[in-house]
Motif scaffolding. Structure first.
Motif, PDB file in Angstrom:
ATOM      1  N   TYR A  33       0.837  -1.200   0.000  1.00 50.63           N
ATOM      2  CA  TYR A  33       0.000   0.000   0.000  1.00 50.63           C
ATOM      3  C   TYR A  33       0.876   1.256   0.000  1.00 50.63           C
ATOM      4  CZ  TYR A  33      -3.096  -3.511   2.096  1.00 50.63           C
ATOM      5  OH  TYR A  33      -3.818  -4.650   2.353  1.00 50.63           O
ATOM      6  N   TYR A  35       0.264   5.259   1.284  1.00 48.19           N
ATOM      7  CA  TYR A  35      -0.579   6.241   1.955  1.00 48.19           C
ATOM      8  C   TYR A  35       0.126   7.590   1.964  1.00 48.19           C
ATOM      9  CZ  TYR A  35      -3.269   2.447   4.193  1.00 48.19           C
ATOM     10  OH  TYR A  35      -4.070   1.356   4.441  1.00 48.19           O
ATOM     11  N   GLN A  37       0.021  11.104   4.565  1.00 54.13           N
ATOM     12  CA  GLN A  37      -0.473  11.582   5.857  1.00 54.13           C
ATOM     13  C   GLN A  37      -0.246  13.077   5.937  1.00 54.13           C
ATOM     14  OE1 GLN A  37       1.432  10.161   9.540  1.00 54.13           O
ATOM     15  NE2 GLN A  37      -0.583  10.061  10.490  1.00 54.13           N
ATOM     16  N   MET A  41      -5.528  14.988   8.898  1.00 56.06           N
ATOM     17  CA  MET A  41      -6.261  14.214   7.887  1.00 56.06           C
ATOM     18  C   MET A  41      -6.117  12.714   8.077  1.00 56.06           C
ATOM     19  SD  MET A  41      -7.653  16.436   5.889  1.00 56.06           S
ATOM     20  CE  MET A  41      -7.995  15.600   4.344  1.00 56.06           C
ATOM     21  N   GLY A  42      -5.265  12.289   8.963  1.00 59.21           N
ATOM     22  CA  GLY A  42      -5.041  10.862   9.109  1.00 59.21           C
ATOM     23  C   GLY A  42      -4.318  10.303   7.889  1.00 59.21           C
ATOM     24  N   LEU A  43      -4.349   9.000   7.757  1.00 58.00           N
ATOM     25  CA  LEU A  43      -3.718   8.317   6.629  1.00 58.00           C
ATOM     26  C   LEU A  43      -4.743   8.127   5.529  1.00 58.00           C
ATOM     27  CD1 LEU A  43      -1.890   5.673   8.763  1.00 58.00           C
ATOM     28  CD2 LEU A  43      -0.716   7.127   7.126  1.00 58.00           C
ATOM     29  N   TYR A  48      -3.103   0.657  -3.858  1.00 61.45           N
ATOM     30  CA  TYR A  48      -2.669  -0.571  -3.233  1.00 61.45           C
ATOM     31  C   TYR A  48      -2.516  -1.662  -4.285  1.00 61.45           C
ATOM     32  CZ  TYR A  48      -7.524  -2.285  -3.292  1.00 61.45           C
ATOM     33  OH  TYR A  48      -8.783  -2.690  -3.666  1.00 61.45           O
ATOM     34  N   PHE A  90       3.781   7.062   3.365  1.00 62.60           N
ATOM     35  CA  PHE A  90       4.085   5.784   4.007  1.00 62.60           C
ATOM     36  C   PHE A  90       3.732   4.638   3.074  1.00 62.60           C
ATOM     37  CE2 PHE A  90       5.339   7.017   8.164  1.00 62.60           C
ATOM     38  CZ  PHE A  90       4.611   8.141   8.505  1.00 62.60           C
ATOM     39  N   GLN A 103      -1.636  -4.453   8.610  1.00 62.88           N
ATOM     40  CA  GLN A 103      -0.634  -3.679   7.890  1.00 62.88           C
ATOM     41  C   GLN A 103       0.558  -3.300   8.761  1.00 62.88           C
ATOM     42  OE1 GLN A 103      -2.503  -0.431   5.834  1.00 62.88           O
ATOM     43  NE2 GLN A 103      -3.967  -1.763   4.817  1.00 62.88           N
ATOM     44  N   PHE A 105       4.033  -0.770   8.572  1.00 56.88           N
ATOM     45  CA  PHE A 105       4.434   0.427   7.861  1.00 56.88           C
ATOM     46  C   PHE A 105       5.944   0.597   7.772  1.00 56.88           C
ATOM     47  CE2 PHE A 105       0.515   2.752   7.144  1.00 56.88           C
ATOM     48  CZ  PHE A 105      -0.367   2.056   7.946  1.00 56.88           C
ATOM     49  N   GLY A 106       6.379   1.226   6.676  1.00 57.78           N
ATOM     50  CA  GLY A 106       7.750   1.670   6.540  1.00 57.78           C
ATOM     51  C   GLY A 106       7.967   2.963   7.285  1.00 57.78           C
TER      52      GLY A 106
ATOM     53  N   LYS B   2     -17.267  11.843   8.685  1.00 56.66           N
ATOM     54  CA  LYS B   2     -16.104  11.026   8.431  1.00 56.66           C
ATOM     55  C   LYS B   2     -16.432   9.578   8.724  1.00 56.66           C
ATOM     56  CE  LYS B   2     -12.524  14.422   9.513  1.00 56.66           C
ATOM     57  NZ  LYS B   2     -11.422  14.737  10.444  1.00 56.66           N
ATOM     58  N   TYR B  36      -3.336   1.732  16.263  1.00 62.16           N
ATOM     59  CA  TYR B  36      -1.935   1.970  15.971  1.00 62.16           C
ATOM     60  C   TYR B  36      -1.437   3.110  16.857  1.00 62.16           C
ATOM     61  CZ  TYR B  36      -2.026  -0.810  11.653  1.00 62.16           C
ATOM     62  OH  TYR B  36      -2.106  -1.837  10.732  1.00 62.16           O
ATOM     63  N   SER B  43       6.635   6.211  12.031  1.00 62.53           N
ATOM     64  CA  SER B  43       5.536   5.549  11.325  1.00 62.53           C
ATOM     65  C   SER B  43       4.599   4.875  12.326  1.00 62.53           C
ATOM     66  CB  SER B  43       6.096   4.517  10.348  1.00 62.53           C
ATOM     67  OG  SER B  43       6.886   3.578  11.032  1.00 62.53           O
ATOM     68  N   PRO B  44       3.363   4.629  11.914  1.00 59.91           N
ATOM     69  CA  PRO B  44       2.416   3.934  12.798  1.00 59.91           C
ATOM     70  C   PRO B  44       2.883   2.512  13.081  1.00 59.91           C
ATOM     71  CG  PRO B  44       1.287   4.993  10.957  1.00 59.91           C
ATOM     72  CD  PRO B  44       2.740   5.022  10.638  1.00 59.91           C
ATOM     73  N   LEU B  88      -3.961   6.018  16.481  1.00 61.19           N
ATOM     74  CA  LEU B  88      -4.812   5.956  15.298  1.00 61.19           C
ATOM     75  C   LEU B  88      -5.738   4.755  15.393  1.00 61.19           C
ATOM     76  CD1 LEU B  88      -2.060   6.508  12.575  1.00 61.19           C
ATOM     77  CD2 LEU B  88      -3.569   8.233  13.527  1.00 61.19           C
ATOM     78  N   ILE B  98      -9.121  -0.559   4.536  1.00 66.27           N
ATOM     79  CA  ILE B  98      -8.983  -0.123   5.922  1.00 66.27           C
ATOM     80  C   ILE B  98      -8.992   1.394   5.930  1.00 66.27           C
ATOM     81  CG2 ILE B  98      -7.481  -0.085   7.947  1.00 66.27           C
ATOM     82  CD1 ILE B  98      -6.409  -2.775   7.082  1.00 66.27           C
ATOM     83  N   PHE B 100      -8.530   4.846   8.175  1.00 66.62           N
ATOM     84  CA  PHE B 100      -7.903   5.347   9.394  1.00 66.62           C
ATOM     85  C   PHE B 100      -8.599   6.613   9.878  1.00 66.62           C
ATOM     86  CE2 PHE B 100      -4.004   2.922  10.037  1.00 66.62           C
ATOM     87  CZ  PHE B 100      -3.919   2.227   8.842  1.00 66.62           C
ATOM     88  N   GLY B 101      -8.717   6.738  11.194  1.00 68.01           N
ATOM     89  CA  GLY B 101      -9.103   8.000  11.780  1.00 68.01           C
ATOM     90  C   GLY B 101      -7.917   8.945  11.780  1.00 68.01           C
ATOM     91  N   SER B 102      -8.177  10.188  12.122  1.00 72.87           N
ATOM     92  CA  SER B 102      -7.106  11.192  12.087  1.00 72.87           C
ATOM     93  C   SER B 102      -6.250  11.178  13.350  1.00 72.87           C
ATOM     94  CB  SER B 102      -7.687  12.579  11.841  1.00 72.87           C
ATOM     95  OG  SER B 102      -8.669  12.861  12.799  1.00 72.87           O
ATOM     96  N   GLY B 103      -6.642  10.377  14.346  1.00 69.71           N
ATOM     97  CA  GLY B 103      -5.778  10.184  15.503  1.00 69.71           C
ATOM     98  C   GLY B 103      -6.101  11.057  16.690  1.00 69.71           C
TER      99      GLY B 103
END
Lengths: 114, 110
Positions: A33, A35, A37, A41-43, A48, A90, A103, A105-106, B2, B36, B43-44, B88, B98, B100-103
């Protein structure tokens, strides 16, 4: 086991320049994937790839292209960078956990487009 | 609205107390739920996932899921300064989708 690796870590581009973000994983995962960020706004999913040779658009694909070169590598290309593409990118790969892919992440690539 | 909502915080909790992080989601067909942790500039990293209604415990962390209320939470017991991070919430409705929320930014004060 390096997990998910990304290059470069940082990049500054001028508007209109192109570049490719590289991602590789050594966990033998099928799915990968990309993404972005942004603050507040989140991810958000750009593209993908469920398996080698397949790619699908995510939530925000405009201005990007991807290549799933082989099972390990998944690259993201910006053909003509715009300031709106300033973000942290990411890459992730995933393994099945039950029926859901989990998932990993890098470390991310921080991109600034001037 | 959202698809995955979290309070952005910051949530400030004294060291040693319980931190409670909440998340709501809009898709009733959602089947899997993830938390996360993301440190600033990093990173997460996955803390927990939960599929079934109820509680799931892992060390100091407990995930709680209520599908009827479309609500998932994360409790952190005996909060430590090292728990200060953004958390997150992520919700999956299919194997590859999937959201994601904004955290929520959590700060543990000594």
């Amino acid at each position: 086991n390096a997990g998910v690796t990304q290059t470069p870590k940082f990049q500054v581009l001028k508007t209109g320049q192109s570049m490719t973000l590289q991602c590789a994983q050594d966990m033998n995962h099928n799915s990968m994937y990309w993404y972005r960020q942004d603050p507040g706004m989140g991810l958000r999913l750009i593209y993908y790839s469920a398996s080698e040779g397949t790619t699908d658009k995510g939530e925000v694909p405009n201005g990007y292209n991807v290549s799933r070169l082989n099972k390990r590598e998944f690259s993201l290309r910006l053909e003509s960078a715009a300031p709106s593409q300033t973000s942290v990118y990411f890459c992730a790969s995933s393994a099945p956990t039950g029926w859901q892919e989990t998932q990993y992440f890098g470390p991310g690539t921080r991109l600034l487009v001037l | 609205q959202k698809e995955v909502e979290q309070n952005s915080g910051p949530l400030s909790v004294p060291e040693g107390a319980i931190a409670s992080l909440n998340c709501t989601y809009s898709d009733r067909g959602s089947q899997s739920f993830f938390w996360y942790r993301q440190y600033s500039g990093k990173s997460p990293e996955l803390i927990m996932f939960i599929y079934s209604n109820g509680d799931k415990e892992d060390g100091r962390f407990t995930a709680q899921l209520n599908k009827a209320s479309q609500y998932v939470s994360l409790l952190i017991r005996d909060s430590q300064p090292s728990d200060s991070a953004t958390y997150l919430c992520a919700v999956g409705s299919s194997a590859s989708k999937i959201i994601f929320g904004s955290g929520t930014r959590l700060s543990i004060r000594p």
